[in-house]
Write a protein that holds these residues in place. Structure first.
Motif, PDB file in Angstrom:
ATOM      1  N   THR A 223       1.054  -0.966   0.131  1.00 57.08           N
ATOM      2  CA  THR A 223       0.040  -0.092   0.187  1.00 57.08           C
ATOM      3  C   THR A 223       0.529   1.192  -0.266  1.00 57.08           C
ATOM      4  O   THR A 223       2.755   1.548   0.627  1.00 57.08           O
ATOM      5  N   ILE A 224       0.329   2.396  -0.338  1.00 57.38           N
ATOM      6  CA  ILE A 224       1.504   3.860  -0.536  1.00 57.38           C
ATOM      7  C   ILE A 224       0.091   4.299   0.137  1.00 57.38           C
ATOM      8  O   ILE A 224      -0.257   4.885   0.171  1.00 57.38           O
ATOM      9  N   SER A 225       0.914   4.821   1.442  1.00 63.77           N
ATOM     10  CA  SER A 225       0.397   6.856   2.082  1.00 63.77           C
ATOM     11  C   SER A 225       1.732   7.495   1.839  1.00 63.77           C
ATOM     12  O   SER A 225       3.264   7.354   2.175  1.00 63.77           O
ATOM     13  N   SER A 226       0.722   8.303   3.148  1.00 63.15           N
ATOM     14  CA  SER A 226       1.553   9.791   2.754  1.00 63.15           C
ATOM     15  C   SER A 226       2.246  10.050   4.446  1.00 63.15           C
ATOM     16  O   SER A 226       3.157  10.415   4.926  1.00 63.15           O
ATOM     17  N   ASP A 227       1.332   9.505   5.462  1.00 60.64           N
ATOM     18  CA  ASP A 227       1.745   9.469   7.155  1.00 60.64           C
ATOM     19  C   ASP A 227       1.456  11.068   7.051  1.00 60.64           C
ATOM     20  O   ASP A 227       2.472  12.166   7.670  1.00 60.64           O
ATOM     21  N   ARG A 240       4.803   9.797  -8.025  1.00 60.60           N
ATOM     22  CA  ARG A 240       6.300   9.286  -7.586  1.00 60.60           C
ATOM     23  C   ARG A 240       6.289   8.241  -7.076  1.00 60.60           C
ATOM     24  O   ARG A 240       6.857   7.310  -7.800  1.00 60.60           O
ATOM     25  N   ALA A 241       4.902   7.387  -6.221  1.00 61.69           N
ATOM     26  CA  ALA A 241       5.469   6.569  -5.553  1.00 61.69           C
ATOM     27  C   ALA A 241       5.654   5.090  -6.026  1.00 61.69           C
ATOM     28  O   ALA A 241       5.629   4.252  -6.525  1.00 61.69           O
ATOM     29  N   GLY A 242       3.977   5.284  -7.098  1.00 57.38           N
ATOM     30  CA  GLY A 242       3.423   4.192  -8.217  1.00 57.38           C
ATOM     31  C   GLY A 242       4.276   4.271  -9.725  1.00 57.38           C
ATOM     32  O   GLY A 242       4.577   2.727  -9.201  1.00 57.38           O
ATOM     33  N   GLU A 243       4.744   4.949 -10.018  1.00 55.75           N
ATOM     34  CA  GLU A 243       6.219   4.550 -10.169  1.00 55.75           C
ATOM     35  C   GLU A 243       7.138   3.634 -10.029  1.00 55.75           C
ATOM     36  O   GLU A 243       7.672   2.691 -10.649  1.00 55.75           O
TER      37      GLU A 243
END
Length: 269
Positions: A223-227, A240-243
């Motif tokens: 999973t991608i998170s920002s905190d 950017r994180a997805g790439e």
């Protein structure tokens, strides 16, 4: 469309914003789901000065309700969670927290070493002035591995947070990563790609590219998170994180509802 499952509220004493502001930020970021996962209370209060207290739980549940009511106007899904700190022997307390609400997921994180040594607090840098870096890394990863092996958490929060201020031991870091990844694989835990690291001294997402690639090869969900600790941080750097996730070998991301995980295609795949 992404899910941002690691965000905070002012109840943790070091975040700002209202439920409405966070929801509006999530809508602007084009998120499919906005997860609220503030720092969970700990026993033996006062424990520290950057988390909810036990008496704050009703206010936290009210915060979740306000966010859901606002999100319903925008067609946004809100998920409820806690970010829980892992200590040796903490299992009964985690079980207590699990029973307080029908959480969609729990994030497990390591912020302390030893009895109660904060290693990621910029106001307590004395830890690093008197600590051997390799010893700190060994302690951190042993604790992280045990947390993953417990099977008590759906998401492993900001793996390799120990590098926050740029302190790293020499040599091949896989010696730290491999046991934790094996524990995650065995328990089915999800890894978090946390974008906050790009805005700290380490200048790198959590975890690093090598860890991400090893996780993808091991079939560990992501999973991608920002905190996020401010509304404007919600969904920050997700493209950017997805790439980066795609380059590491991931093709899906994880979503959570009622403690159950489902996978959806990584945006752009």
């Amino acid at each position: 469309m992404y899910c941002d499952y690691h965000t905070h509220t002012p109840l943790c004493l070091h975040a700002s914003g209202t439920p409405q502001e966070y929801v509006q930020a999530a809508v602007r970021a084009g998120l499919r789901e906005y997860g609220i996962s503030d720092h969970a209370p700990m026993p033996g209060e006062p424990f520290d000065d950057w988390r909810m207290k036990q008496a704050d739980m009703p206010a936290y549940l009210d915060w979740l309700t306000e966010a859901r009511e606002c999100a319903a106007l925008h067609g946004l899904t809100v998920r409820s969670a806690l970010e829980c700190d892992w200590f040796p022997g903490i299992e009964p307390w985690i079980e207590h927290l699990q029973g307080l609400h029908a959480w969609d997921y729990l994030i497990g994180s390591v912020h302390y070493l030893g009895e109660k040594e904060e290693f990621d607090n910029p106001h307590r840098m004395d830890f690093w002035h008197r600590t051997d870096v390799e010893d700190a890394w060994e302690q951190y990863w042993e604790r992280f591995r045990n947390m993953a092996a417990s099977g008590m958490f759906h998401i492993m929060g900001h793996a390799d947070l120990i590098k926050k201020f740029g302190f790293r031991p020499s040599g091949d870091l896989r010696r730290y990563y491999e046991p934790s990844l094996e524990a995650m694989r065995e328990t089915g835990a999800c890894l978090e790609l946390n974008t906050a690291g790009w805005h700290n001294k380490c200048g790198e997402q959590y975890p690093d590219g090598q860890f991400l690639k090893m996780a993808a090869e091991a079939g560990i969900p992501l999973t991608i998170s920002s905190d996020a600790h401010r509304p404007e941080d919600v969904g920050r750097d997700f493209k950017r994180a997805g790439e980066l996730a795609r380059q590491a070998g991931f093709r899906h991301l994880a979503s959570f509802q009622g403690g159950r995980m489902k996978l959806f295609p990584l945006p752009g795949i």
